[in-house]
Design a protein around this motif. Structure first.
Motif, PDB file in Angstrom:
ATOM      1  N   TRP A   1     -51.346  52.362 -40.775  1.00  0.00           N
ATOM      2  CA  TRP A   1     -50.318  52.568 -41.806  1.00  0.00           C
ATOM      3  C   TRP A   1     -50.910  52.146 -43.137  1.00  0.00           C
ATOM      4  O   TRP A   1     -51.345  51.003 -43.303  1.00  0.00           O
ATOM      5  CB  TRP A   1     -49.069  51.734 -41.516  1.00  0.00           C
TER       6      TRP A   1
ATOM      7  N   THR B   1     -49.965  51.647 -47.076  1.00  0.00           N
ATOM      8  CA  THR B   1     -48.780  51.525 -47.926  1.00  0.00           C
ATOM      9  C   THR B   1     -49.171  51.219 -49.365  1.00  0.00           C
ATOM     10  O   THR B   1     -50.239  50.667 -49.627  1.00  0.00           O
ATOM     11  CB  THR B   1     -47.857  50.398 -47.428  1.00  0.00           C
TER      12      THR B   1
ATOM     13  N   GLU C   1     -45.816  55.557 -55.947  1.00  0.00           N
ATOM     14  CA  GLU C   1     -45.889  56.918 -55.424  1.00  0.00           C
ATOM     15  C   GLU C   1     -47.080  57.663 -56.036  1.00  0.00           C
ATOM     16  O   GLU C   1     -47.710  58.495 -55.374  1.00  0.00           O
ATOM     17  CB  GLU C   1     -44.591  57.668 -55.727  1.00  0.00           C
TER      18      GLU C   1
ATOM     19  N   ARG D   1     -53.082  60.316 -50.446  1.00  0.00           N
ATOM     20  CA  ARG D   1     -52.769  61.535 -49.686  1.00  0.00           C
ATOM     21  C   ARG D   1     -53.899  62.569 -49.842  1.00  0.00           C
ATOM     22  O   ARG D   1     -54.251  63.266 -48.883  1.00  0.00           O
ATOM     23  CB  ARG D   1     -51.434  62.089 -50.166  1.00  0.00           C
TER      24      ARG D   1
ATOM     25  N   ALA E   1     -50.560  57.032 -41.179  1.00  0.00           N
ATOM     26  CA  ALA E   1     -49.258  57.263 -41.808  1.00  0.00           C
ATOM     27  C   ALA E   1     -49.250  56.612 -43.186  1.00  0.00           C
ATOM     28  O   ALA E   1     -49.772  55.502 -43.358  1.00  0.00           O
ATOM     29  CB  ALA E   1     -48.141  56.679 -40.947  1.00  0.00           C
ATOM     30  N   LEU E   2     -48.683  57.306 -44.184  1.00  0.00           N
ATOM     31  CA  LEU E   2     -48.543  56.755 -45.526  1.00  0.00           C
ATOM     32  C   LEU E   2     -47.099  56.338 -45.752  1.00  0.00           C
ATOM     33  O   LEU E   2     -46.169  57.046 -45.353  1.00  0.00           O
ATOM     34  CB  LEU E   2     -48.956  57.780 -46.580  1.00  0.00           C
ATOM     35  N   SER E   3     -46.920  55.199 -46.404  1.00  0.00           N
ATOM     36  CA  SER E   3     -45.566  54.686 -46.598  1.00  0.00           C
ATOM     37  C   SER E   3     -45.450  54.024 -47.968  1.00  0.00           C
ATOM     38  O   SER E   3     -46.343  53.282 -48.392  1.00  0.00           O
ATOM     39  CB  SER E   3     -45.225  53.677 -45.490  1.00  0.00           C
ATOM     40  N   HIS E   4     -44.329  54.305 -48.649  1.00  0.00           N
ATOM     41  CA  HIS E   4     -44.094  53.797 -50.007  1.00  0.00           C
ATOM     42  C   HIS E   4     -43.254  52.532 -49.958  1.00  0.00           C
ATOM     43  O   HIS E   4     -42.226  52.484 -49.283  1.00  0.00           O
ATOM     44  CB  HIS E   4     -43.378  54.867 -50.838  1.00  0.00           C
TER      45      HIS E   4
ATOM     46  N   ALA F   1     -42.586  48.137 -46.843  1.00  0.00           N
ATOM     47  CA  ALA F   1     -42.931  49.553 -46.686  1.00  0.00           C
ATOM     48  C   ALA F   1     -43.105  49.948 -45.220  1.00  0.00           C
ATOM     49  O   ALA F   1     -43.154  51.138 -44.909  1.00  0.00           O
ATOM     50  CB  ALA F   1     -44.223  49.852 -47.448  1.00  0.00           C
ATOM     51  N   LEU F   2     -43.188  48.969 -44.338  1.00  0.00           N
ATOM     52  CA  LEU F   2     -43.451  49.261 -42.927  1.00  0.00           C
ATOM     53  C   LEU F   2     -42.165  49.419 -42.125  1.00  0.00           C
ATOM     54  O   LEU F   2     -41.151  48.778 -42.436  1.00  0.00           O
ATOM     55  CB  LEU F   2     -44.283  48.128 -42.311  1.00  0.00           C
ATOM     56  N   PRO F   3     -42.173  50.221 -41.080  1.00  0.00           N
ATOM     57  CA  PRO F   3     -41.017  50.308 -40.178  1.00  0.00           C
ATOM     58  C   PRO F   3     -40.753  48.950 -39.532  1.00  0.00           C
ATOM     59  O   PRO F   3     -41.690  48.259 -39.115  1.00  0.00           O
ATOM     60  CB  PRO F   3     -41.466  51.335 -39.127  1.00  0.00           C
TER      61      PRO F   3
END
Length: 289
Positions: free
Chosen positions: A146, A148, A152, A159, A173-176, A182-184
């Motif tokens: 991940w 992050t 953006e 990306r 996976a990219l996460s903002h 920013a993580l699940p």
């Protein structure tokens, strides 16, 4: 650069010679001049290639890139990409320039990855260009990563680099968001490795103009002592790491001792400080029991 040939062009050898002279007069290295000219030429300039004539379009591009570099813009931004380990990363002024010091941080991350078996969950927080996270995904097929970032705009750069990663991109996976936010939440307590090249420059530190005037300040400065983000990552990472999980942070050599003590008082059982290629303490590795 003016042409002395009838068709309005000169050879790459002449262009390279001029670039070396201009760079030398401005205090830049001959190697930088060669990198810039070869970027425009699209090939290594040796032997017969030095005698090839430069098209007007490539001459215009050369003049533009030369002017940008001589104005003080870092070569990496002028070229628009930079080599980091086995990756050719697209970069611009939205992200920090990847440095050799961070390559040794990746080595530390890979060592921690190799302590585990099965699918290894890794988080690269404040990823920037993606240098750490994408390198890990590229060099260890057992990882799921991940990446992050708070910005953006920055993630747009990540990306772009992810798009050029090939098959390993499927495991990224990219996460903002800000740090662990920013993580699940489902990852809490399950990460094998958390890594970050967080901002760690004290706000009072005087930086070279090439850094101060061009690189993003939000990615550089970490408060009065430079440790604001490092402290937060150390204190919050314990609950996100699985047993035997590791935190890997890049920092200033002046910060390693204090951050190592903080890691031990925050619940980590083993703390290592490892040196970079210049033999300066650079990476903190903190392991849970």
């Amino acid at each position: 650069m003016k042409s002395d040939s009838p068709d309005g062009t000169v050879s790459w050898g002449v262009v390279l010679g001029e670039a070396i002279q201009r760079f030398y007069q401005s205090g830049f290295s001959e190697m930088e001049a060669r990198w810039l000219v070869e970027e425009v030429a699209g090939c290594e300039l040796v032997g017969a290639s030095l005698d090839e004539l430069v098209t007007n379009r490539k001459m215009a591009l050369y003049d533009n890139l030369l002017a940008r570099r001589l104005s003080g813009e870092p070569l990496q931004y002028v070229l628009g990409h930079w080599q980091f380990r086995n990756l050719d990363l697209m970069i611009d002024q939205r992200v920090l320039i990847p440095r050799q010091e961070t390559e040794t941080v990746v080595d530390c991350v890979l060592t921690e990855v190799d302590r585990h078996s099965g699918e290894i969950l890794v988080a690269d927080l404040g990823t920037g260009s993606g240098a750490i996270g994408l390198s890990v995904a590229s060099e260890r097929s057992s990882t799921r990563v991940w990446c992050t970032d708070l910005s953006e705009d920055v993630l747009s750069v990540t990306r772009a680099n992810l798009a050029g990663l090939g098959q390993p991109a499927k495991r990224v996976a990219l996460s903002h968001g800000s740090w662990f936010k920013a993580l699940p939440e489902s990852l809490q307590g399950k990460l094998h490795v958390v890594a970050s090249n967080a901002p760690y420059v004290p706000i009072t530190e005087v930086l070279p103009d090439e850094v101060k005037d061009w690189e993003p300040s939000l990615a550089l400065f970490g408060g009065v002592e430079g440790t604001d983000h490092l402290e937060k990552l150390i204190q919050e990472s314990v609950s996100w790491l699985m047993p035997r999980g590791s935190l890997v942070l890049e920092m200033s050599p002046k910060q390693t001792e204090k951050m190592a003590k903080l890691a031990l008082s925050s619940g980590f059982k083993e703390v290592l400080v490892l040196s970079d290629l210049a033999d300066k303490p650079r990476s903190l590795v903190a392991r849970k029991s």
